[in-house]
Design a protein around this motif. Sequence first.
Motif, PDB file in Angstrom:
ATOM      1  N   ARG A 172       0.832  -1.204   0.000  1.00  0.00           N
ATOM      2  CA  ARG A 172       0.000   0.000   0.000  1.00  0.00           C
ATOM      3  C   ARG A 172       0.866   1.254   0.000  1.00  0.00           C
ATOM      4  NH1 ARG A 172      -1.273   2.641   4.428  1.00  0.00           N
ATOM      5  NH2 ARG A 172      -0.741   0.842   5.713  1.00  0.00           N
ATOM      6  N   ARG A 208      -4.252 -13.303  -0.723  1.00  0.00           N
ATOM      7  CA  ARG A 208      -5.684 -12.947  -0.712  1.00  0.00           C
ATOM      8  C   ARG A 208      -5.905 -11.667   0.071  1.00  0.00           C
ATOM      9  NH1 ARG A 208      -6.702 -18.606  -0.591  1.00  0.00           N
ATOM     10  NH2 ARG A 208      -6.799 -18.673   1.679  1.00  0.00           N
ATOM     11  N   ARG A 229      -7.327  -3.566  -3.506  1.00  0.00           N
ATOM     12  CA  ARG A 229      -8.453  -3.539  -4.447  1.00  0.00           C
ATOM     13  C   ARG A 229      -8.621  -2.133  -5.016  1.00  0.00           C
ATOM     14  NH1 ARG A 229     -12.195  -5.843  -1.466  1.00  0.00           N
ATOM     15  NH2 ARG A 229     -11.903  -7.917  -2.330  1.00  0.00           N
ATOM     16  N   GLY A 230      -8.853  -2.061  -6.325  1.00  0.00           N
ATOM     17  CA  GLY A 230      -9.007  -0.766  -6.982  1.00  0.00           C
ATOM     18  C   GLY A 230      -7.723  -0.236  -7.569  1.00  0.00           C
ATOM     19  N   THR A 231      -6.605  -0.904  -7.322  1.00  0.00           N
ATOM     20  CA  THR A 231      -5.326  -0.512  -7.916  1.00  0.00           C
ATOM     21  C   THR A 231      -4.974  -1.492  -9.032  1.00  0.00           C
ATOM     22  OG1 THR A 231      -3.829  -1.862  -6.560  1.00  0.00           O
ATOM     23  CG2 THR A 231      -4.625   0.212  -5.605  1.00  0.00           C
ATOM     24  N   ARG A 247      -4.432  -8.691  -1.904  1.00  0.00           N
ATOM     25  CA  ARG A 247      -5.322  -8.294  -3.000  1.00  0.00           C
ATOM     26  C   ARG A 247      -6.500  -7.473  -2.481  1.00  0.00           C
ATOM     27  NH1 ARG A 247      -4.065 -13.679  -5.119  1.00  0.00           N
ATOM     28  NH2 ARG A 247      -2.961 -13.444  -7.120  1.00  0.00           N
ATOM     29  N   ASP A 248      -7.063  -7.904  -1.343  1.00  0.00           N
ATOM     30  CA  ASP A 248      -8.172  -7.141  -0.746  1.00  0.00           C
ATOM     31  C   ASP A 248      -7.711  -5.738  -0.377  1.00  0.00           C
ATOM     32  OD1 ASP A 248      -9.919  -9.240  -1.020  1.00  0.00           O
ATOM     33  OD2 ASP A 248      -9.721  -9.927   1.065  1.00  0.00           O
ATOM     34  N   ARG A 249      -6.525  -5.635   0.208  1.00  0.00           N
ATOM     35  CA  ARG A 249      -6.002  -4.339   0.631  1.00  0.00           C
ATOM     36  C   ARG A 249      -5.733  -3.424  -0.566  1.00  0.00           C
ATOM     37  NH1 ARG A 249      -2.347  -5.322   5.180  1.00  0.00           N
ATOM     38  NH2 ARG A 249      -3.691  -4.136   6.558  1.00  0.00           N
TER      39      ARG A 249
END
Length: 225
Positions: free
Chosen positions: A67, A87, A94-96, A90-92
């Motif tokens: 991040r 996993r 998300r949107g990138t 990827r959740d952290r």
Amino acid sequence: MTGTKERQSGPGDWSGGQIAYYQARADEYDATYSTRMDMPRLAKALDSLPVGGDVLEIACGTGQWTRLLSRRARSLTALDAAPEMLRRARDRMRGTETRFIEADVFHWEPDRQYDTVFFAFWLSHVPPVEMEPFWDLLRWALVPGGRVVFLDDSSAKAEIEDPVDDAPVPTVHRTLSDGSRHVAVKVLRDPTELTSQLNGLGWDARVEAVDPFHLAGVVCPREGA
């Protein structure tokens, strides 16, 4: 030099044991990580390090450092061997447009080159026998003029580790909240020792203390080495 090498497993499979530990730790990783690290201080240290361009992060874990890297990268690739960790990363993220790769770095070959290779608290998980091949891999992964940037534990953290006796590589015991017991490679080095070792492998290294328990490094391939 591309693809994934076949990995051998067995009683001496220290890499497999280390991956199993991080797979099991994924649910509690963020909570326990904060008890061992001074994240505000270390994030500030990261701000002063030369991270930019196309970035590869090795051992991204749950994406805490991913991040922070994303704010400074033109493109970002994050690699980890534990799918449970990925996993969460990827959740952290998300949107990138972060690219994620699931692979054991000791049995992986990059399919492109990067301006910056970054890892946080990973180099101490590289045993002495793998230091030269690991840094050979990093050399290949860098574009001309690229650099390796890292943060890690210093030798002062030896006092909180529980070493495994007679292990084939330096290894410590780790116990999770459910009581399960695991092992991980742990090699703690001080800045002077690490600088000397990397210089001997053909790199120009600058490794300095961040605080009494952590160090930071910026390392560039030496021309002609």
